[in-house]
Design an enzyme around this catalytic site. Structure first.
Site, PDB file in Angstrom:
ATOM      1  N   MET A   1      36.105  47.332  47.687  1.00 18.94           N
ATOM      2  CA  MET A   1      37.197  46.480  47.230  1.00 18.94           C
ATOM      3  C   MET A   1      37.794  47.071  45.949  1.00 18.94           C
ATOM      4  O   MET A   1      38.930  47.513  45.958  1.00 18.94           O
ATOM      5  CB  MET A   1      36.687  45.064  47.008  1.00 18.94           C
ATOM      6  N   CYS A   2      37.052  47.076  44.854  1.00 18.88           N
ATOM      7  CA  CYS A   2      37.440  47.726  43.601  1.00 18.88           C
ATOM      8  C   CYS A   2      38.608  47.024  42.895  1.00 18.88           C
ATOM      9  O   CYS A   2      39.415  46.341  43.514  1.00 18.88           O
ATOM     10  CB  CYS A   2      37.781  49.193  43.801  1.00 18.88           C
ATOM     11  N   GLY A   3      38.683  47.226  41.610  1.00 20.20           N
ATOM     12  CA  GLY A   3      39.762  46.678  40.805  1.00 20.20           C
ATOM     13  C   GLY A   3      40.363  47.761  39.935  1.00 20.20           C
ATOM     14  O   GLY A   3      39.656  48.635  39.433  1.00 20.20           O
ATOM     15  N   ARG A  32      35.759  42.200  41.421  1.00 23.89           N
ATOM     16  CA  ARG A  32      36.265  43.177  42.386  1.00 23.89           C
ATOM     17  C   ARG A  32      35.457  44.474  42.332  1.00 23.89           C
ATOM     18  O   ARG A  32      35.607  45.331  43.217  1.00 23.89           O
ATOM     19  CB  ARG A  32      37.747  43.494  42.115  1.00 23.89           C
ATOM     20  N   THR A 147      37.172  49.210  38.133  1.00 22.07           N
ATOM     21  CA  THR A 147      35.883  48.587  38.382  1.00 22.07           C
ATOM     22  C   THR A 147      35.524  48.838  39.844  1.00 22.07           C
ATOM     23  O   THR A 147      36.345  48.627  40.731  1.00 22.07           O
ATOM     24  CB  THR A 147      35.924  47.079  38.103  1.00 22.07           C
TER      25      THR A 147
END
Length: 297
Positions: A1-3, A32, A147
């Protein structure tokens, strides 16, 4: 997912606040990407090249730098930050320093190089990573952060973003590239080297290669729409610029805000709500397959 987060300051008076603002944005994206985090800060131009090194701990790094200085007869004005350390190296000596590190300190990684850019990244919650490196106290004109939620590889510092393959150039990425192995082979034949198997490092390498061939940042990103296969959102930093690109499908979330003082990017709007003047900002979703670039000279 990651941010992903990014902040580009148009107003120099905000530069002392860059790190504090970016730290808040990064922490907001914790859910995230709670596995690891990293960020790039573009500070004032240095007279010499800044090499950011990463090691297992501060004591090991200090010993390696002492040995390097003894071997070369040169002091590098080392500035330590937890598991990273920034050396000030004459540009003509960069290759020799890298060769010495490769031969005598194989456990030490060169994370970034540039006159302005410093990159820091580690495993852990984003707020903890930001505190370890003192992000809130850093100043500069622009910065980007990431992130990570490791869905396709192990939770390691090597897998954390940003990735840099050229001086003052770095990239953070949310998504996945399907042709990164083939592209990595092509870029290696063109003279680039890669430290990880991460597809984001390949994307960074692609932009470095295109700009070495004479393309502008905008042109390099435009050509990536043809050469990179997959779904992605990129936020890119260069010595003078900040850029955003989403793939033609644009399935990854993204929002931007612009005022007379700054341009900001977040994977979600809540990453932007603490910025000064956000209530009066122009807020928009970046369009698919459109390159957005802001630069300061």
């Amino acid at each position: 997912m990651c941010g992903i987060v990014g902040l580009f300051l148009k107003n120099p008076r905000l530069e002392p606040q860059l790190g504090a603002l970016l730290a808040t944005m990064l922490e907001t994206m914790t859910d995230r990407g709670p596995d690891s985090a990293g960020f790039a800060i573009y500070g004032s131009p240095a007279d010499m090249l800044k090499l950011t090194l990463r090691g297992p701990d501060s004591a090991t790094l200090a010993a390696v730098v002492a040995a390097l200085e003894a071997a070369t007869g040169q002091a590098y004005g080392a500035e330590a930050r937890d598991t990273h350390i920034v050396l000030s190296v004459p540009a003509a000596a960069e290759e020799a320093v890298r060769d010495w590190l490769c031969a005598h300190a194989p456990g030490i990684d060169v994370v970034s190089a540039g006159r302005r850019m410093e990159i820091y990244k580690e495993v852990g919650l984003p707020a903890a990573v930001a505190r370890r490196f003192g992000l809130a106290g850093m100043a500069g004109s622009h910065g980007i952060g990431h992130t990570r939620m490791a869905t396709e590889s192990a939770v390691t510092t090597d897998g954390a973003h940003p990735f840099s393959t050229g001086p003052d150039e770095c990239l953070v990425h949310n998504g996945s590239l399907s042709n990164h192995n083939d592209l990595r082979r092509r870029l290696r034949r063109a003279g680039l080297s890669f430290a990880t198997q991460n597809d984001t490092e390949v994307a960074a390498g692609y932009l470095t290669w295109r700009m070495r061939e004479g393309a502008s940042l905008r042109q390099a990103l435009e050509s990536s729409l043809d050469d990179l296969d997959g779904f992605f959102t990129f936020v890119v930093g260069t010595e003078t610029g900040f850029a955003v690109l989403r793939d033609p499908i644009a399935c990854k979330p993204a929002v931007m805000a612009e005022t007379g003082d700054y341009v900001a990017f977040g994977s979600e709007y809540r990453a932007l709500v603490g910025l000064p003047g956000i209530a009066a900002a122009t807020v928009f979703e970046p369009e698919p397959a459109r390159v957005y670039v802001w630069e300061r000279q």
